[in-house]
Design a protein around this motif. Structure first.
Motif, PDB file in Angstrom:
ATOM      1  N   UNK A  12     108.878  17.715  68.263  1.00  0.00           N
ATOM      2  CA  UNK A  12     109.630  18.237  69.400  1.00  0.00           C
ATOM      3  C   UNK A  12     111.115  17.999  69.181  1.00  0.00           C
ATOM      4  N   UNK A  13     111.930  18.660  70.021  1.00  0.00           N
ATOM      5  CA  UNK A  13     113.368  18.410  70.080  1.00  0.00           C
ATOM      6  C   UNK A  13     113.718  18.322  71.563  1.00  0.00           C
ATOM      7  N   UNK A  14     114.588  17.376  71.913  1.00  0.00           N
ATOM      8  CA  UNK A  14     115.004  17.260  73.308  1.00  0.00           C
ATOM      9  C   UNK A  14     115.887  18.455  73.643  1.00  0.00           C
ATOM     10  N   UNK A  15     115.731  18.983  74.851  1.00  0.00           N
ATOM     11  CA  UNK A  15     116.420  20.213  75.241  1.00  0.00           C
ATOM     12  C   UNK A  15     117.932  20.084  75.099  1.00  0.00           C
ATOM     13  N   UNK A  16     118.510  18.930  75.460  1.00  0.00           N
ATOM     14  CA  UNK A  16     119.957  18.778  75.332  1.00  0.00           C
ATOM     15  C   UNK A  16     120.394  18.833  73.872  1.00  0.00           C
ATOM     16  N   UNK A  17     119.589  18.284  72.960  1.00  0.00           N
ATOM     17  CA  UNK A  17     119.911  18.325  71.532  1.00  0.00           C
ATOM     18  C   UNK A  17     119.720  19.734  70.964  1.00  0.00           C
TER      19      UNK A  17
END
Length: 76
Positions: A12-17
């Protein structure tokens, strides 16, 4: 509408990143502020969690920009 594709190399990737990595914001902090403002949609739903986990197959939208998150090809 502008369409971008982001290749995800992890689970996954954090939305802010994600917003930072595709160049929509200059920093993760700016991404968090954008999410907190209610401007981000994930799969058509408003996302207010600044570090929501975005996985392959999901779509993130900001205004007229749509980011499709896809799994990176194996064996580069």
């Amino acid at each position: 509408m502008q369409s971008l594709t982001f290749e995800l190399n992890d689970d996954f990737v954090e939305v802010n990143q994600l917003l930072k990595l595709v160049g929509l914001v200059d920093s993760g902090g700016a991404g968090k502020n954008l999410v907190a403002s209610g401007a981000i949609n994930v799969d058509g739903q408003t996302e207010l969690r600044k570090t929501a986990k975005i996985r392959a197959g999901q779509t993130v939208s900001l205004g007229d920009v749509r980011i499709s998150v896809v799994a990176a090809a194996e064996g580069g």
